[in-house]
Structures are given as C-alpha cells and as structure tokens.
Design a protein around this motif. Structure first.
Motif, short mmCIF file in Angstrom:
data_model
loop_
_atom_site.label_atom_id
_atom_site.label_comp_id
_atom_site.label_asym_id
_atom_site.label_seq_id
_atom_site.Cartn_x
_atom_site.Cartn_y
_atom_site.Cartn_z
N LYS A 64 47.57 -10.18 26.96
CA LYS A 64 47.25 -9.46 25.73
C LYS A 64 48.16 -8.24 25.57
N SER A 65 48.00 -7.56 24.42
CA SER A 65 48.78 -6.36 24.16
C SER A 65 47.94 -5.09 24.25
N THR A 66 46.76 -5.20 24.85
CA THR A 66 45.89 -4.05 25.02
C THR A 66 46.33 -3.24 26.23
N ILE A 67 46.67 -1.98 26.02
CA ILE A 67 47.12 -1.12 27.11
C ILE A 67 45.93 -0.78 28.01
N LYS A 68 46.10 -0.96 29.30
CA LYS A 68 45.03 -0.65 30.22
C LYS A 68 44.82 0.87 30.30
N LYS A 69 43.58 1.24 30.53
CA LYS A 69 43.20 2.65 30.55
C LYS A 69 44.03 3.44 31.56
N GLU A 70 44.32 2.82 32.72
CA GLU A 70 45.03 3.56 33.76
C GLU A 70 46.49 3.83 33.40
N SER A 71 47.00 3.14 32.37
CA SER A 71 48.38 3.36 31.94
C SER A 71 48.51 4.36 30.80
N MET A 72 47.40 4.81 30.25
CA MET A 72 47.45 5.76 29.14
C MET A 72 48.11 7.10 29.53
N PRO A 73 47.97 7.57 30.78
CA PRO A 73 48.69 8.80 31.14
C PRO A 73 50.21 8.69 30.97
N ILE A 74 50.75 7.47 31.14
CA ILE A 74 52.19 7.29 30.91
C ILE A 74 52.51 7.48 29.44
N VAL A 75 51.68 6.87 28.58
CA VAL A 75 51.87 7.03 27.14
C VAL A 75 51.77 8.50 26.75
N GLU A 76 50.84 9.21 27.35
CA GLU A 76 50.67 10.63 27.06
C GLU A 76 51.91 11.44 27.44
N GLN A 77 52.57 11.04 28.52
CA GLN A 77 53.79 11.73 28.92
C GLN A 77 54.95 11.43 27.96
N ILE A 78 54.97 10.22 27.40
CA ILE A 78 55.97 9.90 26.37
C ILE A 78 55.75 10.80 25.15
N ILE A 79 54.50 10.92 24.74
CA ILE A 79 54.16 11.77 23.59
C ILE A 79 54.58 13.21 23.85
N GLU A 80 54.27 13.71 25.04
CA GLU A 80 54.63 15.08 25.39
C GLU A 80 56.15 15.27 25.37
N MET A 81 56.88 14.29 25.89
CA MET A 81 58.33 14.36 25.90
C MET A 81 58.88 14.43 24.48
N MET A 82 58.32 13.61 23.57
CA MET A 82 58.82 13.58 22.19
C MET A 82 58.43 14.84 21.42
N LYS A 83 57.36 15.48 21.84
CA LYS A 83 57.00 16.76 21.23
C LYS A 83 57.95 17.85 21.68
N GLN A 84 58.43 17.76 22.92
CA GLN A 84 59.37 18.74 23.44
C GLN A 84 60.77 18.51 22.86
N ALA A 85 61.19 17.25 22.84
CA ALA A 85 62.52 16.89 22.31
C ALA A 85 62.33 16.37 20.88
N LYS A 86 62.24 17.29 19.95
CA LYS A 86 61.83 16.95 18.58
C LYS A 86 62.84 16.10 17.82
N ASP A 87 64.08 16.07 18.26
CA ASP A 87 65.11 15.31 17.55
C ASP A 87 65.31 13.89 18.11
N ILE A 88 64.66 13.59 19.22
CA ILE A 88 64.90 12.30 19.86
C ILE A 88 64.19 11.17 19.11
N LYS A 89 64.89 10.04 19.00
CA LYS A 89 64.33 8.83 18.41
C LYS A 89 64.43 7.70 19.43
N LEU A 90 63.43 6.83 19.41
CA LEU A 90 63.37 5.79 20.44
C LEU A 90 63.13 4.41 19.87
N SER A 91 63.71 3.43 20.56
CA SER A 91 63.32 2.03 20.37
C SER A 91 62.49 1.65 21.58
N VAL A 92 61.28 1.20 21.34
CA VAL A 92 60.39 0.78 22.43
C VAL A 92 60.53 -0.73 22.57
N GLU A 93 60.97 -1.19 23.76
CA GLU A 93 61.29 -2.60 23.95
C GLU A 93 60.43 -3.21 25.06
#
Length: 263
Positions: free
Chosen positions: A166-195
């Motif tokens: 499935k494509s449901t992110i497991k709860k234990e992996s959400m901290p990784i997503v949160e770190q991506i969010i934090e990184m993009m908030k810090q680097a406001k000009d960065i754009k990403l392709s998620v593959e």
C-alpha cells in the motif's frame, strides 16, 4: 534491534557430539542449545527477511535482524521431541506456536512492542534455528543531514516505510517526513522531486503503480505540514533503478526507498 528475552533451559541428552563450534558462532540469546549438539553453520544478517508459513497456507513475511544456526550431534534424537522442546519453551513465556509441518515449528513472541519470530526444523542428527528480530532499516535522519546531502549530491536517499503493498506511510516513518518538512522550511528556495522505488518482487506494472502512489503519499504528507505544493513533484520508477542486488534480502530492503531529487 535489541530484544530482551528470558533464558530458556532445555535439556536433551545425546551420546557423543562434534568437538567444538565453528569459529565466530554462538547461541542466540533466545535459546539454550540442546545438550550434545554443536554449531556447524552460522550466519547473521543485520537486515534480512524470512517467510514463516503459519497454517500450511497463510504466511508471515518478517524483516529484521536474521540469525540462522545449524546444529549437529553424533547421536540420534527424535525430531518431534526437539521441536516440542523449543515450542513449549516459547509457549511458557507467552509466545504463540504454529506447527504446520512435521518436524517443524514456528514461534512468535512479542515483548514491549517488539516482535521476535523463530523457526525450528529438526532431523535425526541435527536441527536448524532461524530467528528474525523484527525491525526496519535503521537510519538517523535530521533536516540538516537531508539538506547537506541534497547540496552535496543533488539527492537524498530515505527509507520511508509503508504498509505492505500500500501507499500508507507507517506511523514510525512520520518523523522522517517531519524532518523533510523542517528542512524545506529552513531552505525556502529548494524544490524537490519525490521519487519512489521498489524491489523486484511482483510485476513491473504493479511495482510502477505502487512506487508512484507512495511518492504521491509522501508529497501529500509534506504539503500537509505547510509546504507549498508548487515546490514539490512526484514520480515512481518501480524496480527500474535498483541500487543493490535484488537477489538478496538486504539488497531488496535497500531498493525499497524514496529519493528526494533537488531541482
């Protein structure tokens, strides 16, 4: 992954035994060996996989630290008696037992939200133990580490775990997503392709669809964290771009990944 397990006392006596264990081998802390047997084959994988057949039809595919030990004895011991000793020992400390085949037993033990699975298979002069301490590929992810990797290599490889098939992110992996969010908030000009990428199990078509859905799920989770969707895109490549050998369990685990590509 570390699992604290009770020491189990099992005593079956044999006449003679091999003189010593092979170099570098040892008993798994889950089990004391049966008296008279010695280790002739031994292997530990930091991250491996094994399929346990529960009732002759249903299966449990378990990933984590995998230990396989082959014991031999210059004696003859009833195989069913060997299996019974191990399965009863696990049952006594609260584990679940499955015995779908003659001379083979599957055991499941859960302690403190951690799972350990084991299989014992016995012959006339030997028995095999396969033990998997359930866990995921370990990684330490921080926003700064992700940004550093993106700036140095143009991409960051992450192991975000999803529900099986499935494509449901497991709860234990959400901290990784949160770190991506934090990184993009810090680097406001960065754009990403998620593959998204998969291993080679299953068909090319299903793997492609699954990888695309998982990449989109990560993008959706990032945007829910306050990141502008215009800074993100997603793509899936299925099994087309492996970074490790798909013929091994460790290689498959490495290939099941999400990559962030700096635009």
């Amino acid at each position: 992954m570390k699992t604290i397990l009770s020491v189990l006392a099992i005593s079956i006596f044999c006449s003679l035994s091999f003189p010593q264990d092979i170099e570098g081998s040892k008993d798994h802390p889950m089990f004391n060996r049966i008296t008279g047997f010695n280790i002739t084959e031994y292997n530990v994988e930091e991250f491996g996989t094994y399929t346990f057949t529960l009732d002759g039809e249903s299966e449990a595919i378990v990933e984590g630290t995998k230990t396989t030990i082959h014991y031999e004895c210059d004696c003859e011991e009833a195989p069913l008696k060997i299996v019974r000793n191990f399965t009863n020992a696990i049952k006594n400390i609260g584990g679940s037992i499955y015995e779908p085949f003659k001379n083979r037993g599957y055991m499941f033990l859960k302690q403190e939200n951690k799972e350990t699975w084991a299989e014992v298979y016995a012959g006339d002069y030997y028995y095999d133990l396969t033990i998997v301490e359930k866990g995921e590929v370990e990684q330490e992810i921080t926003a700064n580490a992700i940004l550093k990797e993106l700036n140095e290599t143009g991409k960051a490889i992450l192991y975000i775990n999803f529900d099986s098939g499935k494509s449901t992110i497991k709860k234990e992996s959400m901290p990784i997503v949160e770190q991506i969010i934090e990184m993009m908030k810090q680097a406001k000009d960065i754009k990403l392709s998620v593959e998204g990428h998969t291993d080679s199990d299953g068909s090319n078509e299903s793997n492609l669809k699954l990888s695309e859905a998982r990449a989109k799920a990560v993008v959706e989770a990032i945007t829910k964290g306050g990141i502008d969707a215009a800074r993100l895109s997603s793509a899936g490549f299925g099994e087309e771009k492996p970074i490790a050998d798909n013929s091994t369990s460790d290689g498959k685990a490495k290939n099941r990944r999400v990559e962030l590509i700096k635009k």
